[in-house]
Design a protein around this motif. Structure first.
Motif, mmCIF file in Angstrom:
data_model
loop_
_atom_site.group_PDB
_atom_site.id
_atom_site.type_symbol
_atom_site.label_atom_id
_atom_site.label_comp_id
_atom_site.label_asym_id
_atom_site.label_seq_id
_atom_site.Cartn_x
_atom_site.Cartn_y
_atom_site.Cartn_z
ATOM 1 N N GLY A 244 42.670 44.513 37.346
ATOM 2 C CA GLY A 244 42.854 43.241 37.696
ATOM 3 C C GLY A 244 42.632 41.881 36.788
ATOM 4 N N GLY B 280 44.612 39.958 35.765
ATOM 5 C CA GLY B 280 46.071 38.826 36.010
ATOM 6 C C GLY B 280 45.539 37.664 36.983
ATOM 7 N N ILE C 54 38.501 36.512 39.113
ATOM 8 C CA ILE C 54 37.463 36.820 38.227
ATOM 9 C C ILE C 54 37.888 37.837 37.149
ATOM 10 C CG2 ILE C 54 35.311 38.358 38.288
ATOM 11 C CD1 ILE C 54 35.144 37.907 41.463
ATOM 12 N N GLY D 236 46.990 45.444 35.606
ATOM 13 C CA GLY D 236 47.151 44.839 37.183
ATOM 14 C C GLY D 236 48.658 45.324 37.419
ATOM 15 N N GLY E 110 49.972 48.365 35.728
ATOM 16 C CA GLY E 110 50.028 49.683 36.374
ATOM 17 C C GLY E 110 49.341 49.494 37.788
ATOM 18 N N THR F 147 46.453 50.913 40.018
ATOM 19 C CA THR F 147 45.175 51.783 39.668
ATOM 20 C C THR F 147 45.196 52.983 40.725
ATOM 21 O OG1 THR F 147 43.947 49.986 40.996
ATOM 22 C CG2 THR F 147 43.736 49.846 38.718
ATOM 23 N N THR F 148 45.989 52.824 41.802
ATOM 24 C CA THR F 148 45.719 54.115 42.790
ATOM 25 C C THR F 148 46.874 54.917 42.427
ATOM 26 O OG1 THR F 148 47.696 52.987 44.318
ATOM 27 C CG2 THR F 148 45.200 52.388 44.735
ATOM 28 N N SER G 250 31.742 45.529 42.680
ATOM 29 C CA SER G 250 31.702 45.525 44.194
ATOM 30 C C SER G 250 31.384 44.253 44.709
ATOM 31 C CB SER G 250 30.301 46.480 44.273
ATOM 32 O OG SER G 250 30.385 46.932 45.701
ATOM 33 N N TYR H 66 36.728 45.948 54.503
ATOM 34 C CA TYR H 66 36.414 45.572 53.092
ATOM 35 C C TYR H 66 34.645 45.687 52.846
ATOM 36 C CZ TYR H 66 35.238 42.428 49.179
ATOM 37 O OH TYR H 66 35.142 41.870 47.767
ATOM 38 N N GLY I 20 28.585 36.832 45.305
ATOM 39 C CA GLY I 20 28.841 36.429 46.559
ATOM 40 C C GLY I 20 30.426 35.618 46.512
ATOM 41 N N PHE I 21 30.415 34.528 47.239
ATOM 42 C CA PHE I 21 31.969 33.975 47.117
ATOM 43 C C PHE I 21 32.252 33.269 45.953
ATOM 44 C CE2 PHE I 21 30.529 34.038 51.918
ATOM 45 C CZ PHE I 21 31.744 34.559 52.237
ATOM 46 N N THR J 255 39.041 32.332 44.088
ATOM 47 C CA THR J 255 39.822 32.871 43.495
ATOM 48 C C THR J 255 41.090 33.072 44.650
ATOM 49 O OG1 THR J 255 39.265 35.131 44.379
ATOM 50 C CG2 THR J 255 38.304 34.494 42.266
ATOM 51 N N PRO J 256 42.249 33.565 44.177
ATOM 52 C CA PRO J 256 43.461 33.718 45.085
ATOM 53 C C PRO J 256 42.836 34.497 46.239
ATOM 54 C CG PRO J 256 44.344 33.856 43.061
ATOM 55 C CD PRO J 256 42.556 33.797 42.798
ATOM 56 N N LEU J 257 42.210 35.450 46.342
ATOM 57 C CA LEU J 257 41.507 36.343 47.221
ATOM 58 C C LEU J 257 40.663 35.724 48.330
ATOM 59 C CD1 LEU J 257 40.513 39.981 46.622
ATOM 60 C CD2 LEU J 257 38.814 38.303 47.742
#
Ligand code: NAP
Length: 259
Positions: A15, A17, A20, A39, A61, A63-64, A143, A157, A188-189, A192-194
């Motif tokens: 992750g 790219g 965080i 990513g 790649g 990750t799943t 996490s 989530y 916490g918050f 980010t793009p998320l």
């Protein structure tokens, strides 16, 4: 006394790219560490590598996807000892309970839990090889603190991050005798793009750079639990310690108001 990150380390980060992961990559490269970046999209990884091509390598790649991971395993092996793995790739899909759809739960769990667990198929043998040479080997799992309180719409989530944290704590118990540290990061918050997609107030929002600084500092101090910002995580801890009936009423009230 922690020996983590004391000398230039080889670190695999997923992750990387955006958000965080990107901020963490930049902070660790400034600290003279060498990073292998994963990513699904290769463009942001390639662009990031331009910051310090001698210290960064793109290993794109999903990750799943076990085949993608097999190819990444080869890249990791070619880089020599792997001192740290930061499993940060994740997703956050909210549920609209009026249109309940179990696929939302599945998507969160698939990326956040199954993807992270599959990364261990290749990370653990590499960390064990490093540890066998008496070098520090650290597994970091990103996490969230979100699951500490039952927020509305976060069924998928929150459940995925609760499962991920249990997974990490259980691994910590099993790997303790091998001297492989397992670190859990519970932000916490973070902007980010998320979270840019969120349509609700995000108290105590911090920047990705601020988050990265707190994570790197916690890792260097040898912490195995890193949570921030404290005003947010302590509030959640206190709320979570209230009697369940009270928690339920507060959570239902917040869900009704859409906060
Ligand atoms: N932002 C927050 O407030 C917050 C709070 C607590 C916890 N977290 C956690 O922090 C982590 C990073 O999130 P972020 O906020 O930085 O979000 P982000 O900017 O969306 O970063 C997530 C990264 O994960 C990658 N990714 C997603 N699915 C992947 C997959 N299957 N395989 C490989 N890479 C994948 C994405 O890149 P590609 O799309 O190119 O694959 C993206 O770069 C997540 O685990 C998130 O749950 C975030």
């Amino acid at each position: 006394m922690s020996h983590r990150l004391e000398s230039p380390s080889n670190i695999w980060i997923t992750g990387a790219g955006s958000g965080i992961g990107e901020a963490l990559t930049r902070a660790l490269v400034r600290g003279n560490h060498r990073l292998i970046l994963t990513g699904r999209r290769s463009e942001p990884l390639e662009e990031l590598c331009r910051v310090a091509p001698e210290k960064m390598l793109s290993a794109p790649g999903d990750t799943t996807n076990q085949e993608d991971l097999r190819q990444i395993a080869q890249v990791l092996e070619d880089q020599g000892d792997l001192h740290m793995v930061i499993l940060n790739a994740g997703t956050c899909q909210y549920l609209d309970v009026a249109e309940y759809d179990s696929r939302i739960i599945e998507q969160n769990v698939h990326t956040n839990v199954i993807g992270t667990a599959r990364c261990l198929d290749i990370a653990l043998p590499a960390l064990r090889r490093t540890r066998a040479k008496g070098l520090p080997a650290t597994l970091v799992i990103v996490s969230s603190s979100a699951w500490w309180f039952p927020f509305g719409r976060a069924e998928g989530y929150g459940a995925s991050k609760a499962a991920l944290t249990y997974f990490a704590h259980s691994l910590r118990a099993d790997l303790a005798h091998e001297g492989i540290d397992v670190v859990v990061v519970s932000p916490g918050f973070v902007k980010t793009p998320l979270t840019d997609r969120n349509d609700f107030p995000m108290p105590f929002l911090v920047t990705a750079e601020d988050a990265a600084e707190r994570i790197v500092s916690g890792l260097a101090k040898g912490k195995n639990e890193i949570d921030f910002p404290k005003r947010f995580t302590w509030t959640l801890r206190l709320l979570g310690a209230l009697p369940q009936g009270l928690v339920d009423r507060m959570a239902a009230n917040m869900a009704r108001k859409g906060t």
